[in-house]
Write an enzyme that holds these catalytic residues in place. Structure first.
Site, PDB file in Angstrom:
ATOM      1  N   ASP A 130       0.816  -1.215   0.000  1.00 39.69           N
ATOM      2  CA  ASP A 130       0.000   0.000   0.000  1.00 39.69           C
ATOM      3  C   ASP A 130       0.849   1.263   0.000  1.00 39.69           C
ATOM      4  OD1 ASP A 130       0.933  -0.489   2.564  1.00 39.69           O
ATOM      5  OD2 ASP A 130      -1.032  -0.824   3.436  1.00 39.69           O
ATOM      6  N   ASN A 148      -7.241  -3.449  14.590  1.00 38.54           N
ATOM      7  CA  ASN A 148      -8.648  -3.803  14.345  1.00 38.54           C
ATOM      8  C   ASN A 148      -8.781  -4.965  13.368  1.00 38.54           C
ATOM      9  OD1 ASN A 148      -7.868  -2.623  11.995  1.00 38.54           O
ATOM     10  ND2 ASN A 148      -9.397  -0.991  11.988  1.00 38.54           N
ATOM     11  N   HIS A 165      -7.107  -5.164  10.462  1.00 38.47           N
ATOM     12  CA  HIS A 165      -6.891  -4.824   9.044  1.00 38.47           C
ATOM     13  C   HIS A 165      -5.594  -5.448   8.522  1.00 38.47           C
ATOM     14  CE1 HIS A 165      -4.727  -0.820  10.230  1.00 38.47           C
ATOM     15  NE2 HIS A 165      -3.811  -1.665   9.840  1.00 38.47           N
ATOM     16  N   GLU A 195      -9.775  -2.120   5.840  1.00 36.00           N
ATOM     17  CA  GLU A 195     -10.353  -1.933   7.180  1.00 36.00           C
ATOM     18  C   GLU A 195     -11.584  -2.832   7.349  1.00 36.00           C
ATOM     19  OE1 GLU A 195      -8.854  -0.231   9.404  1.00 36.00           O
ATOM     20  OE2 GLU A 195      -7.498   1.035   8.234  1.00 36.00           O
TER      21      GLU A 195
END
Ligand code: F6R
Length: 243
Positions: A67, A136, A138, A143
């Site tokens: 990314d 979380n 991800h 997400e």
């Protein structure tokens, strides 16, 4: 899933470096999928050491990063381009033309994402994808709630991520609000996956991701469905799992 328990961060980094070293040694033309963040820093310095000792040769290796923020130039210290060059690429003998990171300065982000996915396919796909795990659940910038069928795509960063990143920037308007990320499907197409996790703060999400139900609410949980995943985690990260 293969789970390797490490004692601490350094041990995790060494054990993960063993896996990448084996990959590069056995297939010197490997396509490595790489990640940024704090998790792989120790692993990257291990790879640099092994290269310096003459044990690893990256001259034929190709890399694709997971990314990149949109709107950050290569010389911005917060860009993942900068991170990879600073922590790995300039310290080993990988050819710059063999390294691939989504173009953070693309004017048409969507087109850049599509071209990036095509570039991965043109390389023959990813042999070994390295991942870190977000608090979380991800992976990449995927997400909770992201569809499992997504390929490389643009994402709008959540307010909490923008807020958390603001400490790295002088002015609020400089904080990136968008990113380009490989999708879950791009990640799942990798032939092997190596995910590294450390620290007590991630113990709960490790339990959910690898021992809980497969759900888009915990993006990393899809890795349970991949045929060749290795999790290297330290004792703290595994402290809530019964192995
Ligand atoms: C990094 C990336 C992220 C991180 C994750 C964990 O390229 O895509 O998904 O892997 O946020 O970050 P750290 O390692 O800093 O805890």
């Amino acid at each position: 899933m293969n789970i390797i328990k490490a004692t601490d961060y350094n041990d995790m980094s060494r054990k993960a470096a063993n896996i990448i070293s084996a990959q590069v040694t056995l297939n010197p033309s490997s396509v490595l999928g790489l990640a940024t963040g704090s998790s792989p820093l120790g692993l990257y310095s291990q790879l640099v050491e092994r290269y310096k000792q003459g044990d690893l040769d990256f001259s034929r290796v190709k890399s694709v990063n997971l990314d990149e923020y949109l709107g950050l130039a290569h010389d911005n210290p917060q860009s993942y381009y900068y991170f990879m060059n600073e922590n790995l690429f300039t310290k080993i003998n990988i050819s710059p033309e063999n390294t691939h990171i989504p173009d953070g300065m693309a004017t048409d982000g969507q087109k850049a994402c599509e071209e990036y996915e095509q570039a991965i396919r043109a390389l023959g796909g990813i042999d070994l994808q390295l991942l870190g795990l977000g608090n979380n659940g991800h992976i990449g910038f995927n997400e909770p709630g992201t569809g499992f069928e997504q390929l490389t795509h643009c994402v709008a960063l959540t307010d909490s991520t923008i807020q958390a990143n603001s400490r790295f920037f002088e002015k609020p308007e400089d904080v990136p609000t968008k990113a380009c990320t490989m999708g879950i499907k791009s990640i799942m197409m990798a032939r092997k996956i190596l995910i590294i996790v450390n620290g007590k703060g991630k113990a709960d999400i490790v339990r959910k991701a690898f021992f809980g139900p497969v759900t888009t609410e915990v993006p990393a949980s899809i890795l349970q469905m991949h045929p060749d995943v290795t999790l290297v985690a330290d004792a703290e990260a595994l402290s809530l799992c019964t192995l």
